[in-house]
Design an enzyme around this catalytic site. Structure first.
Site, mmCIF file in Angstrom:
data_model
loop_
_atom_site.group_PDB
_atom_site.id
_atom_site.type_symbol
_atom_site.label_atom_id
_atom_site.label_comp_id
_atom_site.label_asym_id
_atom_site.label_seq_id
_atom_site.Cartn_x
_atom_site.Cartn_y
_atom_site.Cartn_z
ATOM 1 N N TYR A 172 0.814 -1.224 0.000
ATOM 2 C CA TYR A 172 0.000 0.000 0.000
ATOM 3 C C TYR A 172 0.843 1.267 0.000
ATOM 4 O O TYR A 172 0.310 2.348 0.255
ATOM 5 C CB TYR A 172 -0.858 0.077 1.271
ATOM 6 C CG TYR A 172 -1.782 -1.066 1.562
ATOM 7 C CD1 TYR A 172 -2.608 -1.588 0.577
ATOM 8 C CD2 TYR A 172 -1.862 -1.595 2.844
ATOM 9 C CE1 TYR A 172 -3.492 -2.613 0.868
ATOM 10 C CE2 TYR A 172 -2.748 -2.615 3.146
ATOM 11 C CZ TYR A 172 -3.557 -3.121 2.154
ATOM 12 O OH TYR A 172 -4.435 -4.113 2.457
ATOM 13 N N CYS A 196 14.255 -12.010 -1.765
ATOM 14 C CA CYS A 196 14.715 -11.715 -3.114
ATOM 15 C C CYS A 196 13.655 -10.980 -3.927
ATOM 16 O O CYS A 196 13.070 -11.519 -4.870
ATOM 17 C CB CYS A 196 15.126 -13.008 -3.802
ATOM 18 S SG CYS A 196 16.410 -13.832 -2.867
#
Ligand SMILES: *Cc1c(COP(=O)(O)O)cnc(C)c1O
Length: 436
Positions: A333, A364
């Site tokens: 968000y 990753c």
């Protein structure tokens, strides 16, 4: 504030807005418990919640609306730990659910079925049957198809389903687009224009009892006006319904009140209540509210340890032991959350240590960050607290990169309770099967 801004959070000023957090002898405490103790005892990353803060936030709603008949239904998805639900159930809270799984949790935690409202776009036949079996207060219906489905399941069980239509008032909640839910192009609810027709349909379907109307326009709202606009639109519908001989018992205005994460000025609850109360008193219906974030967000912190410092020519990275799997809000968000040191004195003698850091996890993904461009003096093994982590934090966590989820603790009366064990790596493949 956005992730692109470079800023410094003054930890002492920051916690002054969070009544249950305080620095004592330069160590961050929650309800008088030294957060170093929690980290030492349970390891990091660890979620820490304050029972007192959860109860105070809940009570503020009860007090704010004490002039009218009301039921506060805590939105379970914000933080669904059993001990958190139990705490609120004992205080008299009802619950707002979005799945059958959440219903099971609330019942397990001792929640009262009579105080449950069931929202959500995709209630299955089994969810509906379970809810009818235990006798919930209301189904908040989000589509015509769901209306038929509830009627059908109720008929088969020879029960009557109390229903309310979630109407979409088409107001702009002025919040992040991903957490805005009351606009006409959002997937939620039944449009204002169609609502009367769908109520008339509901009246003709067997085994349904129309009891209310509801809306939920978004989350992390910082202004009271969108709530008032939504209320006006809903009142307009309630009046129109009367001309069709449809009389309601309750109005449910959803949740959505914002909190202060860094520098926001959220609507204060008394102002919120005072703005809505005159209209609600005239209306004379029982009020339901479904707050989630504003009950738990600022009752929790996530403690994490600095693992590796990686200054580079262009940017300085502090790799911490929590990651986006533990706390996805910053990347999902673009949420900006405060990161403050648990121990203030660690680098006090060397202000020159201040650098601008991106606080990142070890996953990753470039999107794996907790905070960006923060001025902090950091050393490896420093303990940091991410505040505002009581809502939409653990409940959105995952096992991405085969990372066991953090443990959760709750402080009650100076005692630290482990309310969820840290996951083990072996638990991650329970239920998986090797071939032959
Ligand atoms: C998520 C949700 C809430 C709670 O919203 P907060 O912003 O956490 O207060 C309430 N009602 C419904 C229907 C929701 O989906």
């Amino acid at each position: 504030m956005t992730h692109d801004d470079t800023f410094t959070i003054n930890p002492i000023q920051h916690v002054a807005h969070l009544p249950f957090l305080a620095y004592k002898n330069n160590r961050l405490t929650m309800d008088k418990v030294d957060l170093n103790t929690v980290a030492n005892e349970f390891g990091t990353p660890v979620y820490v919640y304050s029972k007192q803060a959860i109860l105070a936030n809940y009570q503020a709603y009860v007090d704010g609306f004490s002039d009218i008949e009301s039921q506060i239904c805590y939105a379970v998805k914000a933080n669904s730990n059993l001990a958190v639900l139990q705490t609120l159930a004992k205080a008299g809270a009802g619950f707002d659910l979005v799945t059958g799984g959440e219903l099971a949790r609330v019942l397990k935690a001792g929640g009262d079925p009579n105080k449950i409202v069931f929202s959500g776009l995709g209630k299955s036949h089994a969810d509906i049957a379970q809810a009818l079996q235990v006798g919930i207060a209301c189904f908040n219906v989000e589509s015509v198809s769901e209306l038929y489905r509830i009627s059908e399941v109720a008929q088969k069980m020879a029960k009557t389903a109390p229903i309310s239509l979630r109407v979409n008032p088409d107001v702009d909640a002025k919040t992040h687009p991903y957490i805005s839910t009351g606009l006409k192009d959002n997937k939620f609810g039944i449009s204002h224009a169609e609502a009367i027709q769908v109520y008339k349909l509901a009246k003709t379907l067997p085994n349904l009892e129309i009891v209310g109307i509801d809306c939920h326009i978004g989350s992390q709202l910082s202004e009271v006006n969108p709530f008032i606009d939504a209320l006006d639109k809903v009142i307009e519908l309630i009046c129109q319904l009367k001309t069709h001989d449809i009389y309601l018992k309750h109005i449910d205005l959803g949740g959505g009140l914002g909190v202060r994460y860094t520098d926001e000025t959220p609507v204060n609850l008394t102002d919120f209540a005072n703005a809505l109360l005159p209209k609600l008193k005239t209306l004379g219906l029982k009020l339901y509210l479904e707050p989630g974030r504003s009950i738990v967000a600022n009752a929790g912190v996530l403690l994490t340890k600095v693992d590796i410092l990686k200054p580079t020519e262009h940017k300085n990275f502090a790799v911490v032991d929590c990651a986006m799997n533990d706390l996805i809000r910053p990347t999902l968000y673009e949420a900006v959350m405060a990161v403050i040191p648990v121990n203030l004195d660690t680098h006090a003698d060397n202000k020159a240590d201040n650098k601008i850091w991106d606080i990142v996890g070890a996953i990753c993904e470039t999107g794996d960050f907790l905070a960006k461009n923060r001025t902090l003096a950091l050393a490896e093994n420093d303990l940091l607290a991410i505040t505002g982590a009581g809502a939409y934090s653990f409940s959105m966590s995952s096992n991405y990169n085969s990372r066991p989820r953090a443990c959760e603790t709750l402080i009650d009366n100076n005692k630290i309770h482990l309310i969820r064990e840290r996951e083990t790596v072996a638990s991650l493949w329970e239920g998986e099967h090797l071939l032959g």
